[in-house]
Design a protein around this motif. Structure first.
Motif, mmCIF file in Angstrom:
data_model
loop_
_atom_site.group_PDB
_atom_site.id
_atom_site.type_symbol
_atom_site.label_atom_id
_atom_site.label_comp_id
_atom_site.label_asym_id
_atom_site.label_seq_id
_atom_site.Cartn_x
_atom_site.Cartn_y
_atom_site.Cartn_z
ATOM 1 N N THR A 1 3.157 16.384 -2.394
ATOM 2 C CA THR A 1 2.411 15.388 -3.174
ATOM 3 C C THR A 1 1.461 14.598 -2.284
ATOM 4 O O THR A 1 0.394 14.173 -2.722
ATOM 5 C CB THR A 1 3.355 14.419 -3.907
ATOM 6 N N ARG A 2 1.844 14.401 -1.017
ATOM 7 C CA ARG A 2 1.004 13.621 -0.104
ATOM 8 C C ARG A 2 -0.304 14.322 0.202
ATOM 9 O O ARG A 2 -1.285 13.673 0.592
ATOM 10 C CB ARG A 2 1.791 13.356 1.193
ATOM 11 N N ALA B 1 3.512 5.049 0.145
ATOM 12 C CA ALA B 1 2.325 5.736 -0.364
ATOM 13 C C ALA B 1 1.064 4.900 -0.235
ATOM 14 O O ALA B 1 -0.041 5.446 -0.137
ATOM 15 C CB ALA B 1 2.535 6.134 -1.831
ATOM 16 N N GLU C 1 5.347 8.572 -5.852
ATOM 17 C CA GLU C 1 4.407 7.470 -5.657
ATOM 18 C C GLU C 1 3.034 7.945 -5.200
ATOM 19 O O GLU C 1 2.026 7.287 -5.466
ATOM 20 C CB GLU C 1 4.973 6.460 -4.658
ATOM 21 N N PHE C 2 2.945 9.084 -4.521
ATOM 22 C CA PHE C 2 1.628 9.597 -4.133
ATOM 23 C C PHE C 2 0.841 10.055 -5.357
ATOM 24 O O PHE C 2 -0.384 9.906 -5.404
ATOM 25 C CB PHE C 2 1.771 10.735 -3.122
ATOM 26 N N GLU D 1 13.586 10.853 -2.059
ATOM 27 C CA GLU D 1 12.345 11.596 -1.835
ATOM 28 C C GLU D 1 11.576 11.818 -3.135
ATOM 29 O O GLU D 1 10.345 11.797 -3.138
ATOM 30 C CB GLU D 1 12.623 12.938 -1.165
ATOM 31 N N SER E 1 7.409 4.451 5.936
ATOM 32 C CA SER E 1 6.620 5.256 5.014
ATOM 33 C C SER E 1 6.431 4.569 3.671
ATOM 34 O O SER E 1 7.387 4.054 3.084
ATOM 35 C CB SER E 1 7.289 6.615 4.794
ATOM 36 N N PHE F 1 10.549 17.855 4.057
ATOM 37 C CA PHE F 1 10.341 16.996 2.886
ATOM 38 C C PHE F 1 9.510 17.784 1.873
ATOM 39 O O PHE F 1 8.310 17.562 1.719
ATOM 40 C CB PHE F 1 9.633 15.698 3.281
ATOM 41 N N ALA G 1 7.691 15.433 -1.013
ATOM 42 C CA ALA G 1 6.794 14.381 -0.553
ATOM 43 C C ALA G 1 5.626 14.919 0.258
ATOM 44 O O ALA G 1 4.498 14.429 0.140
ATOM 45 C CB ALA G 1 7.570 13.348 0.273
ATOM 46 N N TYR H 1 9.761 8.587 -3.617
ATOM 47 C CA TYR H 1 8.684 8.458 -2.633
ATOM 48 C C TYR H 1 7.552 9.441 -2.920
ATOM 49 O O TYR H 1 6.374 9.078 -2.956
ATOM 50 C CB TYR H 1 9.271 8.696 -1.236
ATOM 51 N N GLY H 2 7.897 10.705 -3.145
ATOM 52 C CA GLY H 2 6.876 11.702 -3.419
ATOM 53 C C GLY H 2 6.106 11.406 -4.689
ATOM 54 O O GLY H 2 4.885 11.602 -4.757
ATOM 55 N N LYS I 1 13.374 14.192 -12.575
ATOM 56 C CA LYS I 1 13.814 13.774 -11.243
ATOM 57 C C LYS I 1 15.204 14.295 -10.892
ATOM 58 O O LYS I 1 15.473 14.615 -9.727
ATOM 59 C CB LYS I 1 13.773 12.253 -11.117
#
Length: 492
Positions: free
Chosen positions: A169-170, A454, A119-120, A113, A452, A163, A166, A116-117, A92
């Motif tokens: 990964t999304r 996930a 988590e997907f 980010e 936002s 982004f 994220a 957040y990313g 990270k």
């Protein structure tokens, strides 16, 4: 303290080639493209620049791998995604620094980010083993219905620059979870983070050909070739509405499944009864996250007359105190805009508003020197017809307009072809529920400035797009539904 050695170490660790068929390969003819640091204007990495032929070769591998990956047990796909989540956590620090270097966001936001990313990857590792179906009797009782889901097939995933982790990964995570192979095309402005993510996915065992990553300056030509290929079955795009419309027209020829996350013009509505301190705190987050360069950024601050002056005073004070600088520096709140075009557009929007009677309270100008910086800005008394009221801003600019009553607020909020997200601040729970029904957006934040997650379906209505990413809904964007009828099993 981030040193030049730290930066160079992170940059040198990023693959500089194309990922095709499980191998890191040079582009045809040895073509390359330079990646710039928007805070300095300097080249930070030179990477492969794919040709159309390279893109077709990537699709060939995705097609060849589809049957095997689609029949891979869901638990195996889930464990690969979970492994990617775990390795992403280990890396990270490098990923956060990499994003700051190529995109410009402050390092603290880059860490956000990464979280957040990641988590997907974790969310869809869990969804992979929960792809459901159903079995039941027909209403007449004469047969049995079986409903199953299977992968759509090879997908073309196009991600934006703002982004870079994220957005990748999304799209990648649900595609892998559903059993789809893919060709991923990151934005040329910020490709390094996606290449680093691909390296993680290869390391944890994504099979050769399942994930292919193409960096290219021939975006239009390469996209035309892939979308017109009848073997491709899915297109997912995040970016501007005009480009999305073009892709939809192209996808229609082969009746491709499409997911489109397009532009936004988010209203941020503050009623007289709102908690002012809460609304101002949320406004700072909703506007200035990612330097204002987010489709979910609060675009139009619509404030009721009784609270408008206090809101404008409070947010002007907060905005005037923001620190601008390179995102790697301690205490920086606002990094550079992505390029000169965005800086020029920011000036255009502010100048238009002031020339039509709006009041400039803070900022309003580009910042001289290396990099593409623009002052955090507050413009008060924005009115109908001003560009700040109609265009997506994508910059650290707050535009405030006033409204009289609830009907007026709803009219102003919905007076746009976009409908991605809206924010509403009120202490009246009945009004809050009315706003859910009346504001034409795919998402809404009630007394919060960030929506936002996930686990939630991300997406908009009207010209903000179609389809949803994240949540239980996200994996179904990569699944086809199949219905089978069989005779009822009568007893002898």
């Amino acid at each position: 303290m981030i040193t030049e050695h730290d930066e160079r170490t992170v940059l040198n660790a990023v693959p500089d080639r194309l990922l095709i068929g499980g191998e890191w390969v040079e582009a045809s003819g040895g073509r390359t493209v330079e990646v710039m640091d928007p805070a300095t204007g300097e080249v930070i990495r030179t990477i492969a620049d794919a040709s159309v032929a390279d893109g077709v070769r990537a699709l060939n591998h995705a097609v060849a791998a589809q049957q095997s990956w689609g029949s891979t047990p869901p638990r195996v796909r889930a464990e690969i995604l979970r492994g990617a989540f775990d390795l992403l956590q280990e890396r990270k620090h490098d990923l956060a620094l990499l994003m700051t270097l190529e995109m410009g966001k402050p390092l603290a936001e880059a860490y956000g980010e990464v979280a957040y990313g990641g988590e997907f990857l974790r969310w869809f590792s869990e969804e992979a083993v929960r792809i459901d179906g159903r079995y039941g009797s027909t209403p007449e009782g004469t047969g049995r219905m079986i409903v199953t889901h299977r992968p759509v097939g090879p997908a073309y995933l196009i991600t934006p620059w703002n982004f870079p982790l994220a957005m990748a990964t999304r799209k990648i995570a649900p595609a892998l979870a559903a059993g789809c192979t893919m060709v991923v095309k990151p934005a040329t402005l910020t490709p390094l983070t996606t290449l680093a993510l691909a390296d993680i996915l290869v390391t944890v065992g994504v099979p050769a050909g399942v994930l292919n990553v193409i960096t290219t300056t021939d975006t239009i030509e390469l996209s035309d070739a892939l979308i017109s290929d009848p073997r491709l079955r899915k297109v997912s795009f995040t970016g501007s509405t005009p480009v999305g419309v073009t892709l939809l027209k192209q996808a229609a020829d082969n009746v491709l499944r499409t997911s489109m996350e397009l532009g936004g013009n988010a209203p941020f509505i503050v009623f007289d009864d709102a908690d002012l301190e809460l609304a101002v705190d949320a406004a700072m987050t909703a506007k200035f996250r990612n330097i204002g360069q987010a489709c979910t950024a609060a675009n139009r601050f619509i404030v009721q007359q009784g609270i408008a002056d206090r809101f404008a005073d409070a947010i002007t004070e907060r905005v005037s105190a923001l620190n601008v600088g390179r995102g790697t520096e301690p205490g920086v709140d606002i990094g550079p805009l992505i390029d000169d075009r965005v800086v020029r557009n920011s000036s255009r929007l502010v100048d238009d508003a002031v020339s039509h009677g709006a009041v400039l309270r803070a900022g309003g100008d580009p910042i001289d020197g290396p990099g593409t910086f623009f002052q955090p800005t507050v413009v008060d008394r924005v009115g109908d017809g001003m560009l700040l009221a109609t265009e997506e801003i994508f910059a650290p600019i707050v535009g405030i307009r006033r409204f009289v009553d609830e009907d007026d607020a709803v009219r102003i909020a919905n007076d746009t072809p976009y409908g991605l997200v809206g924010y509403v601040f009120t202490s009246d729970s009945n009004r809050a529920h009315r706003m859910i029904d009346l504001i034409d957006t795919g998402m809404m934040g009630l007394n919060v400035g960030v929506v936002s997650n996930a686990a939630a379906p991300f997406g908009g209505v009207k010209q903000s797009g179609m389809g949803r990413e994240g949540g239980h809904e996200g994996i179904h964007e990569y699944l086809e539904t199949k219905y089978t009828l069989m005779p009822a099993p009568y007893s002898r």
